[in-house]
Motif scaffolding. Structure first.
Motif, short mmCIF file in Angstrom:
data_model
loop_
_atom_site.label_atom_id
_atom_site.label_comp_id
_atom_site.label_asym_id
_atom_site.label_seq_id
_atom_site.Cartn_x
_atom_site.Cartn_y
_atom_site.Cartn_z
N PHE A 59 -0.34 19.25 -8.75
CA PHE A 59 0.25 18.59 -7.58
C PHE A 59 1.41 19.42 -7.07
N ASN A 60 1.62 19.35 -5.75
CA ASN A 60 2.74 20.05 -5.15
C ASN A 60 3.35 19.17 -4.06
N SER A 61 4.12 18.17 -4.50
CA SER A 61 4.78 17.22 -3.58
C SER A 61 3.86 16.84 -2.41
N PRO A 62 2.74 16.17 -2.69
CA PRO A 62 1.72 15.94 -1.66
C PRO A 62 2.19 15.12 -0.46
N TYR A 63 3.20 14.26 -0.65
CA TYR A 63 3.65 13.44 0.48
C TYR A 63 4.64 14.18 1.37
N LYS A 64 4.87 15.44 1.08
CA LYS A 64 5.58 16.31 2.02
C LYS A 64 4.61 16.99 2.99
N ALA A 65 3.33 16.73 2.84
CA ALA A 65 2.31 17.37 3.67
C ALA A 65 2.47 16.96 5.13
N ASN A 66 2.29 17.92 6.04
CA ASN A 66 2.41 17.63 7.47
C ASN A 66 1.08 17.55 8.18
N SER A 67 -0.02 17.52 7.41
CA SER A 67 -1.36 17.34 7.97
C SER A 67 -2.29 16.93 6.84
N VAL A 68 -3.46 16.43 7.20
CA VAL A 68 -4.44 16.05 6.18
C VAL A 68 -4.87 17.28 5.39
N ALA A 69 -5.06 18.41 6.08
CA ALA A 69 -5.45 19.64 5.39
C ALA A 69 -4.37 20.07 4.40
N MET B 207 0.83 -1.22 0.00
CA MET B 207 0.00 0.00 0.00
C MET B 207 0.86 1.26 0.00
N TRP B 208 2.03 1.21 0.65
CA TRP B 208 2.97 2.33 0.48
C TRP B 208 3.31 2.49 -1.00
N GLY B 209 3.56 1.35 -1.63
CA GLY B 209 3.85 1.39 -3.07
C GLY B 209 2.69 1.92 -3.87
N TYR B 210 1.46 1.58 -3.47
CA TYR B 210 0.30 2.08 -4.20
C TYR B 210 0.18 3.59 -4.09
N SER B 211 0.51 4.13 -2.92
CA SER B 211 0.50 5.60 -2.80
C SER B 211 1.48 6.23 -3.78
N LEU B 212 2.64 5.60 -3.94
CA LEU B 212 3.60 6.10 -4.94
C LEU B 212 3.07 5.87 -6.35
N TRP C 15 7.68 13.53 12.11
CA TRP C 15 6.60 12.70 12.62
C TRP C 15 5.26 13.07 11.99
N LYS C 16 5.00 14.36 11.81
CA LYS C 16 3.73 14.79 11.22
C LYS C 16 3.62 14.35 9.76
N ILE C 17 4.73 14.43 9.02
CA ILE C 17 4.73 13.96 7.63
C ILE C 17 4.49 12.46 7.58
N LEU C 18 5.18 11.72 8.47
CA LEU C 18 5.04 10.26 8.50
C LEU C 18 3.61 9.85 8.84
N LEU C 19 3.02 10.52 9.83
CA LEU C 19 1.66 10.20 10.25
C LEU C 19 0.66 10.51 9.14
N PHE D 83 1.24 10.73 5.84
CA PHE D 83 1.42 9.80 4.73
C PHE D 83 0.78 8.45 5.02
N ASN D 84 0.98 7.95 6.24
CA ASN D 84 0.42 6.64 6.57
C ASN D 84 -1.09 6.67 6.70
N PHE D 85 -1.66 7.77 7.17
CA PHE D 85 -3.12 7.86 7.21
C PHE D 85 -3.70 7.88 5.80
N ILE D 86 -3.11 8.69 4.92
CA ILE D 86 -3.59 8.76 3.54
C ILE D 86 -3.46 7.39 2.88
N THR D 87 -2.36 6.69 3.13
CA THR D 87 -2.17 5.36 2.57
C THR D 87 -3.21 4.38 3.12
N PHE D 88 -3.51 4.49 4.41
CA PHE D 88 -4.53 3.62 5.02
C PHE D 88 -5.88 3.82 4.35
N THR D 89 -6.29 5.04 4.13
CA THR D 89 -7.60 5.28 3.50
C THR D 89 -7.63 4.76 2.06
#
Length: 556
Positions: free
Chosen positions: A299-309, A266-271, A443-447, A449-455
């Motif tokens: 797009f603007n490097s979305p996996y650099k996001a530090n929150s869902v917003a 699923m990490w791969g699927y996000s990529l 930590w915020k970026i990691l969290l 990314f993993n939440f978006i991947t989970f959904t």
């Protein structure tokens, strides 16, 4: 000659055959640009030529659904003229309502009629069938078997419908004026770089460019070529290769693998989905730039996001801005609620119960409304938060439904909506919201990314019950297998895993490094540029030899 005949004859081909990662498309585009170089000086002729070329390409990929696109263009062009000339407020409202009904009817019929019918049959144990009356009428006129009687999804219908709605609404709001003639409007809607998969192009951003003279500097040409190469690399290497050689095997059949391999997949699927869709838009922006037109970045490097917003400000920006301006803000945004807010939230909860059969959602709905009611009694200011929260939920759930007619897309949208609601409350009390400490930022970026991947488990696995099966593997069989199994899986999938590492490195590397790469290519002598392109094509050919995958957003 056989290829030219196949591409330019009036015979139907699939959307995959003329996708940006197919040689046939680039043959079409080369011939198009040769003709364009002779016709671009006259603005009206240019609009007519691009319109006809775009309609021809749409016909090749979608067959007689091109009639639906033409009908949409004709009706919305005259609706725009009509609403601009109408001075009565009541008359203008009736026209805007007519526009909404017309555009959403076709979107609803072709995209959601089968879904709603199947959900109704499942819930009430009926056997209703959906019949394509439009196809039947066409077959009566043009002959039997001309049109498919089963309901099929026209390519790009979600994109050109939203684009048409925004055009009429912007005229209604007096933000723009209608285009000068029919050909200019048809050029704007049918423009082939974006008509099938976006981005959603706003009239105020694009139409002024139609009346500008063609210009293309050497720097702009080099930037366009770099964008196209970058898009093809994202699609063919980052998306298709890892999908074919790793993700599909794990995600489509997770049972034989340890649960942690589903997480990696699923990490791969996000990529993959990022490389797939942002790769498409990079190519669309690049070929559009070669014609002298600018499409806004999507797009603007979305996996650099530090929150869902922050993520939703960076991901699919054209859809996000459309939903904000034409749904979220009209509902009241973050300031107030409208009658539409409360009607929509009731309809959505009934709809969720309807498609899922989860009657327990009634208690969830009553509980949430009770909590809001108690909070309002304690502090009247909570009412503003309630409106914002409800409007966010409505927007994200409908955004999920826009992506596809299935309960999994609705669940995906609802989870993102709830995350946005929770984040808006959490950021007011979080001691880390404005922290500049790198560990907090990491930590915020990691969290996020993993939440978006989970959904995205619900986004990727559209079959009912499939997401639950994967979650079962993850939570109950996380480390079922021994070291020998791990070693075997690594040996089997290591090429795709290395590509994944490369993809995430390229995504997360500093923006100034990426800008340096572009600037270096632009400044390089054109002979060396040609050599780079030649080497790049060979690499892509090797990567794509057995790994063709259709673009994900062709489904939408």
């Amino acid at each position: 000659m056989e290829s030219l005949h196949r591409i330019f004859s009036f015979t139907h081909m699939s959307a995959d055959d003329l996708a940006f990662n197919r040689l046939d498309f680039w043959i079409f585009f080369l011939v198009f640009m040769v003709l364009f170089s002779f016709l671009h000086k006259h603005q009206l002729v240019r609009s007519m030529f691009i319109t006809l070329a775009s309609l021809f390409l749409y016909f090749k990929t979608s067959g007689f659904f091109v009639t639906l696109l033409v009908l949409s263009v004709i009706v919305n062009f005259f609706l725009g003229k009509w609403i601009f000339r109408t001075e009565s407020k009541l008359g203008r409202k009736w026209i805007i309502a007519l526009s909404a009904v017309f555009n959403l009817f076709f979107l609803g019929f072709f995209k959601y009629a089968l879904f709603f019918t199947e959900s109704f049959n499942k819930m009430f144990h009926t056997k209703h069938e959906v019949w394509n009356y439009f196809a039947q009428i066409g077959n009566n006129i043009f002959g039997e078997y001309t049109f498919e009687t089963h309901i099929m999804l026209p390519a790009g219908v979600s994109f050109f419908t939203f684009q048409s709605i925004s055009y009429v609404v912007d005229i209604y709001r007096k933000e723009i004026e209608p285009v000068k003639n029919f050909w200019d409007y048809s050029f704007y809607v049918t423009y082939f770089p974006h008509v099938l998969m976006g981005p959603i192009v706003r009239a105020r951003d694009f139409i002024p460019q139609i009346y500008q003279k063609f210009k293309l500097s050497q720097q702009e040409f080099s930037e366009a070529v770099f964008l196209i190469m970058k898009g093809l690399f994202k699609k063919i290497v980052l998306a298709d290769f890892i999908a074919t050689h790793f993700i599909n095997a794990i995600v489509d059949n997770p049972d034989p693998y340890p649960g942690y391999w589903s997480v990696i997949a699923m990490w791969g699927y996000s990529l993959q989905i990022y490389g797939d869709f942002s790769g498409y838009t990079d190519i669309a922006i690049g070929i559009s730039k070669l014609m002298g037109f600018e499409l806004l970045p999507n797009f603007n490097s979305p996996y650099k996001a530090n929150s869902v917003a922050d993520f939703w400000r960076r991901w699919h920006k054209s859809l996000g801005s459309w939903l904000r301006d034409y749904l979220y803000i009209p509902l009241g945004g973050n300031k107030r609620g409208t009658i539409g807010t409360f009607i929509a939230i009731i309809v959505i909860f009934v709809f969720l119960i309807f498609i899922t059969g989860w009657f327990e959602l009634i208690f969830v709905y009553v509980g949430l409304m009770s909590l809001y009611g108690i909070a309002i009694l304690i502090s009247p200011q909570v009412k503003t938060f309630m409106y914002r929260d409800l409007n966010l939920l409505i927007t994200m759930i409908l955004g999920g439904l826009w992506h596809g007619a299935s309960q999994n897309f609705v669940i995906w949208g609802a989870m993102n909506g709830l995350a946005l609601v929770l984040y808006n409350h959490w950021k007011k009390v979080s001691p880390y919201e404005k922290s500049s400490w790198w560990i907090v930022h990491f930590w915020k970026i990691l969290l996020t990314f993993n939440f978006i991947t989970f959904t995205r488990i619900w986004f990727r696995l559209k079959t009912e019950g499939a997401p639950e099966n994967m979650l079962d593997r993850i939570f109950h069989h996380f480390t079922d297998y021994k070291w020998e199994t791990f070693h075997l899986l690594i040996n089997t999938y290591y090429p795709a895993l290395l590509i994944m590492l490369l993809g995430f490195f390229l995504h997360w590397m500093p923006q100034k490094w990426k800008d340096f790469m572009v600037a270096s290519f632009v400044k390089t002598h054109y002979v060396l540029q040609m050599l780079i392109i030649a080497i790049f094509v060979v690499i892509l050919y090797q990567a794509a030899s057995n790994s063709f995958q259709p673009f994900v957003y062709l489904e939408f």
